[in-house]
Scaffold this motif. Structure first.
Motif, PDB file in Angstrom:
ATOM      1  N   GLU A  35     -16.000  -6.408  -9.818  1.00  0.00           N
ATOM      2  CA  GLU A  35     -16.684  -5.126  -9.934  1.00  0.00           C
ATOM      3  C   GLU A  35     -16.026  -4.155  -8.956  1.00  0.00           C
ATOM      4  N   VAL A  36     -15.498  -3.065  -9.501  1.00  0.00           N
ATOM      5  CA  VAL A  36     -14.833  -2.069  -8.668  1.00  0.00           C
ATOM      6  C   VAL A  36     -15.734  -0.856  -8.529  1.00  0.00           C
ATOM      7  N   LYS A  37     -16.052  -0.527  -7.280  1.00  0.00           N
ATOM      8  CA  LYS A  37     -16.796   0.697  -6.966  1.00  0.00           C
ATOM      9  C   LYS A  37     -15.915   1.477  -6.007  1.00  0.00           C
ATOM     10  N   ALA A  38     -15.078   2.320  -6.588  1.00  0.00           N
ATOM     11  CA  ALA A  38     -14.151   3.109  -5.790  1.00  0.00           C
ATOM     12  C   ALA A  38     -14.395   4.584  -6.061  1.00  0.00           C
ATOM     13  N   GLU A  61      -7.223  10.215  -1.552  1.00  0.00           N
ATOM     14  CA  GLU A  61      -7.934   9.221  -0.744  1.00  0.00           C
ATOM     15  C   GLU A  61      -8.935   8.476  -1.620  1.00  0.00           C
ATOM     16  N   ILE A  62      -8.847   7.142  -1.589  1.00  0.00           N
ATOM     17  CA  ILE A  62      -9.770   6.285  -2.348  1.00  0.00           C
ATOM     18  C   ILE A  62     -10.537   5.418  -1.356  1.00  0.00           C
ATOM     19  N   ASN A  68     -16.936  -6.145  -2.522  1.00  0.00           N
ATOM     20  CA  ASN A  68     -15.801  -7.068  -2.613  1.00  0.00           C
ATOM     21  C   ASN A  68     -14.500  -6.313  -2.340  1.00  0.00           C
ATOM     22  N   PRO A  69     -13.511  -7.009  -1.787  1.00  0.00           N
ATOM     23  CA  PRO A  69     -12.194  -6.372  -1.663  1.00  0.00           C
ATOM     24  C   PRO A  69     -11.648  -6.046  -3.057  1.00  0.00           C
ATOM     25  N   ILE A  70     -10.918  -4.954  -3.156  1.00  0.00           N
ATOM     26  CA  ILE A  70     -10.277  -4.580  -4.418  1.00  0.00           C
ATOM     27  C   ILE A  70      -8.800  -4.329  -4.145  1.00  0.00           C
ATOM     28  N   ARG A  71      -7.996  -4.404  -5.199  1.00  0.00           N
ATOM     29  CA  ARG A  71      -6.557  -4.184  -5.052  1.00  0.00           C
ATOM     30  C   ARG A  71      -6.064  -3.330  -6.215  1.00  0.00           C
ATOM     31  N   PRO A  90      -4.999  -5.441  -0.216  1.00  0.00           N
ATOM     32  CA  PRO A  90      -6.402  -5.336  -0.643  1.00  0.00           C
ATOM     33  C   PRO A  90      -7.135  -4.267   0.173  1.00  0.00           C
ATOM     34  N   ILE A  91      -8.060  -3.591  -0.489  1.00  0.00           N
ATOM     35  CA  ILE A  91      -8.888  -2.584   0.175  1.00  0.00           C
ATOM     36  C   ILE A  91     -10.242  -3.237   0.419  1.00  0.00           C
ATOM     37  N   LYS A  92     -10.570  -3.459   1.674  1.00  0.00           N
ATOM     38  CA  LYS A  92     -11.830  -4.123   2.015  1.00  0.00           C
ATOM     39  C   LYS A  92     -13.002  -3.164   1.820  1.00  0.00           C
ATOM     40  N   PRO A  93     -14.206  -3.716   1.643  1.00  0.00           N
ATOM     41  CA  PRO A  93     -15.382  -2.854   1.497  1.00  0.00           C
ATOM     42  C   PRO A  93     -15.493  -1.849   2.643  1.00  0.00           C
ATOM     43  N   GLY A  94     -15.717  -0.592   2.289  1.00  0.00           N
ATOM     44  CA  GLY A  94     -15.837   0.465   3.282  1.00  0.00           C
ATOM     45  C   GLY A  94     -14.511   1.064   3.728  1.00  0.00           C
ATOM     46  N   GLN A  95     -13.391   0.416   3.389  1.00  0.00           N
ATOM     47  CA  GLN A  95     -12.089   0.920   3.801  1.00  0.00           C
ATOM     48  C   GLN A  95     -11.554   1.955   2.815  1.00  0.00           C
TER      49      GLN A  95
END
Length: 135
Positions: A35-38, A61-62, A68-71, A90-95
């Protein structure tokens, strides 16, 4: 005859159920959809007027708003006149992460370049738009 039909139906059901179990075993946890929430700070950046000798660049900026981490798997631009730069980590949650689009200034006049951002194991696509005028 009825007994043969009952056994055939029972066999089909049994094979179907074992196929589902085999599929679940085959589909590993790491292969499951993510699940991607970006969110994009801006999805359209107007860089204004830029001299042909100048640099036409926009940085998007995303932020990963999920748990979950997303890539980012890939980014596709409208044409080869746009160079794309991004971090494949990977983009960690909140990053946050940044994507830079750079347009080739060879042609003067108004331009609008679009790029689609695709994430690993997800159907989510983000649209980036950079526009401006080369003089």
């Amino acid at each position: 005859m009825k007994e043969k039909i009952i056994w055939t139906v029972a066999l089909v059901i049994l094979l179907s159920l074992s196929g589902i179990k085999a599929y679940n075993i085959w589909l590993k946890k790491e292969d499951a959809p993510v699940e991607v929430k970006a969110t994009l700070k801006e999805n359209i950046i107007d860089i204004g007027r830029v001299a042909q000798s100048g640099e036409s660049k926009a940085t998007f900026e995303i932020t990963n708003d999920g748990t979950n981490p997303i890539r980012i798997e890939s980014i596709d631009a409208d044409c080869d006149c746009t160079v794309i730069d991004w971090d494949s980590s990977p983009i960690k949650p909140g990053q946050r992460t940044f994507i830079t689009l750079q347009y080739n200034n060879e042609i003067t006049g108004f331009f609008e370049q679009k790029a689609n951002v695709y994430f690993e194991k997800s159907k989510v696509v983000l649209l980036l738009i950079m526009r401006g005028t080369i003089y």
